[in-house]
Design a protein around this motif. Structure first.
Motif, PDB file in Angstrom:
ATOM      1  N   MET A  50       0.905  -1.153   0.000  1.00 38.53           N
ATOM      2  CA  MET A  50       0.000   0.000   0.000  1.00 38.53           C
ATOM      3  C   MET A  50       0.942   1.200   0.000  1.00 38.53           C
ATOM      4  O   MET A  50       1.882   1.220   0.793  1.00 38.53           O
ATOM      5  N   GLN A  51       0.707   2.186  -0.875  1.00 40.28           N
ATOM      6  CA  GLN A  51       1.698   3.252  -0.936  1.00 40.28           C
ATOM      7  C   GLN A  51       1.119   4.598  -1.320  1.00 40.28           C
ATOM      8  O   GLN A  51       0.021   4.687  -1.866  1.00 40.28           O
ATOM      9  N   VAL A  52       1.902   5.621  -0.982  1.00 46.42           N
ATOM     10  CA  VAL A  52       1.615   6.987  -1.393  1.00 46.42           C
ATOM     11  C   VAL A  52       2.909   7.588  -1.925  1.00 46.42           C
ATOM     12  O   VAL A  52       4.001   7.199  -1.518  1.00 46.42           O
ATOM     13  N   SER A  53       2.760   8.531  -2.843  1.00 45.36           N
ATOM     14  CA  SER A  53       3.895   9.246  -3.400  1.00 45.36           C
ATOM     15  C   SER A  53       3.758  10.708  -3.001  1.00 45.36           C
ATOM     16  O   SER A  53       2.677  11.293  -3.125  1.00 45.36           O
ATOM     17  N   LEU A  54       4.859  11.290  -2.510  1.00 41.37           N
ATOM     18  CA  LEU A  54       4.836  12.632  -1.948  1.00 41.37           C
ATOM     19  C   LEU A  54       5.984  13.462  -2.487  1.00 41.37           C
ATOM     20  O   LEU A  54       6.930  12.934  -3.061  1.00 41.37           O
ATOM     21  N   THR A  55       5.915  14.747  -2.233  1.00 46.09           N
ATOM     22  CA  THR A  55       7.056  15.615  -2.476  1.00 46.09           C
ATOM     23  C   THR A  55       7.551  16.085  -1.111  1.00 46.09           C
ATOM     24  O   THR A  55       6.821  16.039  -0.128  1.00 46.09           O
ATOM     25  N   GLY A  56       8.779  16.519  -1.073  1.00 47.67           N
ATOM     26  CA  GLY A  56       9.322  17.026   0.182  1.00 47.67           C
ATOM     27  C   GLY A  56      10.716  16.511   0.422  1.00 47.67           C
ATOM     28  O   GLY A  56      11.318  15.854  -0.427  1.00 47.67           O
TER      29      GLY A  56
ATOM     30  N   VAL B 206      -4.438  -4.266  11.159  1.00 44.87           N
ATOM     31  CA  VAL B 206      -3.163  -3.691  10.755  1.00 44.87           C
ATOM     32  C   VAL B 206      -3.330  -2.916   9.444  1.00 44.87           C
ATOM     33  O   VAL B 206      -2.781  -1.817   9.290  1.00 44.87           O
ATOM     34  N   THR B 207      -4.120  -3.439   8.526  1.00 43.47           N
ATOM     35  CA  THR B 207      -4.373  -2.749   7.259  1.00 43.47           C
ATOM     36  C   THR B 207      -5.001  -1.384   7.522  1.00 43.47           C
ATOM     37  O   THR B 207      -4.564  -0.365   6.952  1.00 43.47           O
ATOM     38  N   GLU B 208      -6.009  -1.337   8.380  1.00 44.90           N
ATOM     39  CA  GLU B 208      -6.668  -0.068   8.690  1.00 44.90           C
ATOM     40  C   GLU B 208      -5.692   0.919   9.321  1.00 44.90           C
ATOM     41  O   GLU B 208      -5.701   2.113   9.001  1.00 44.90           O
ATOM     42  N   ARG B 209      -4.821   0.425  10.185  1.00 40.89           N
ATOM     43  CA  ARG B 209      -3.829   1.301  10.826  1.00 40.89           C
ATOM     44  C   ARG B 209      -2.812   1.815   9.808  1.00 40.89           C
ATOM     45  O   ARG B 209      -2.448   2.996   9.832  1.00 40.89           O
ATOM     46  N   PHE B 210      -2.357   0.946   8.920  1.00 37.22           N
ATOM     47  CA  PHE B 210      -1.412   1.380   7.888  1.00 37.22           C
ATOM     48  C   PHE B 210      -2.059   2.382   6.937  1.00 37.22           C
ATOM     49  O   PHE B 210      -1.404   3.326   6.493  1.00 37.22           O
ATOM     50  N   GLU B 211      -3.324   2.191   6.618  1.00 41.90           N
ATOM     51  CA  GLU B 211      -4.029   3.166   5.781  1.00 41.90           C
ATOM     52  C   GLU B 211      -4.052   4.537   6.456  1.00 41.90           C
ATOM     53  O   GLU B 211      -3.856   5.562   5.801  1.00 41.90           O
ATOM     54  N   ARG B 212      -4.271   4.549   7.770  1.00 47.86           N
ATOM     55  CA  ARG B 212      -4.258   5.824   8.506  1.00 47.86           C
ATOM     56  C   ARG B 212      -2.855   6.420   8.548  1.00 47.86           C
ATOM     57  O   ARG B 212      -2.685   7.647   8.480  1.00 47.86           O
ATOM     58  N   VAL B 213      -1.832   5.577   8.658  1.00 49.09           N
ATOM     59  CA  VAL B 213      -0.445   6.064   8.638  1.00 49.09           C
ATOM     60  C   VAL B 213      -0.169   6.758   7.301  1.00 49.09           C
ATOM     61  O   VAL B 213       0.337   7.882   7.270  1.00 49.09           O
TER      62      VAL B 213
END
Length: 138
Positions: A5-11, A117-124
């Motif tokens: 599960m992933q997100v892409s960010l700038t910074g 754990v999936t729900e927690r990682f989604e919130r992270v």
């Protein structure tokens, strides 16, 4: 097969790592290990590599519950979250998909733990994205 599960960010890379660790802590995870792949490959092989960190995260109550149900689950712990820099300069935060990970064990008693754990990682991932969008820590 998708296994993360992933997100892409700038910074700034280090800011994203710090925000990820803080978001994990907010969800009850401690980072048991922090492996700097870039530094390791430079030291051990003399090779250059992009910024890349592996964070081994553990939520003790959920780990205990899982190990009680499946003693061999320890071979799949801790759960890994990676933070790395893309060729375009973006930063990706990627967490192992607990549903896929626990599916290896083929034990229905672990399904509710994997869902938690999936729900927690989604919130992270959402918290890291929100922090970057608001400009905090930048």
């Amino acid at each position: 097969m998708d296994y993360t599960m992933q997100v892409s960010l700038t910074g700034e890379f280090d800011d994203v790592v710090d925000a990820t660790i803080a978001a994990l802590e907010d969800e009850g995870f401690g980072v048991l290990c922090d492996i700097d792949i870039q530094a390791t490959l430079e030291e051990k092989l003399g090779e250059e590599f992009r910024q890349y960190r592996i964070l081994g995260a553990c939520n003790p109550p959920l780990a205990h519950e899982g190990l009680t149900e499946e003693i061999e689950l320890g071979a799949l712990l801790p759960c890994n979250i990676i933070v790395y820099e893309t060729d375009d300069g973006d930063i990706v935060v990627s967490a192992v998909d607990p549903q896929q990970l626990v599916g290896i064990a083929d034990n229905d008693a672990l399904d509710s733990i994997a869902t938690e754990v999936t729900e927690r990682f989604e919130r992270v991932l959402a918290a890291v994205t929100d922090e970057r969008a608001s400009g905090s820590g930048a």
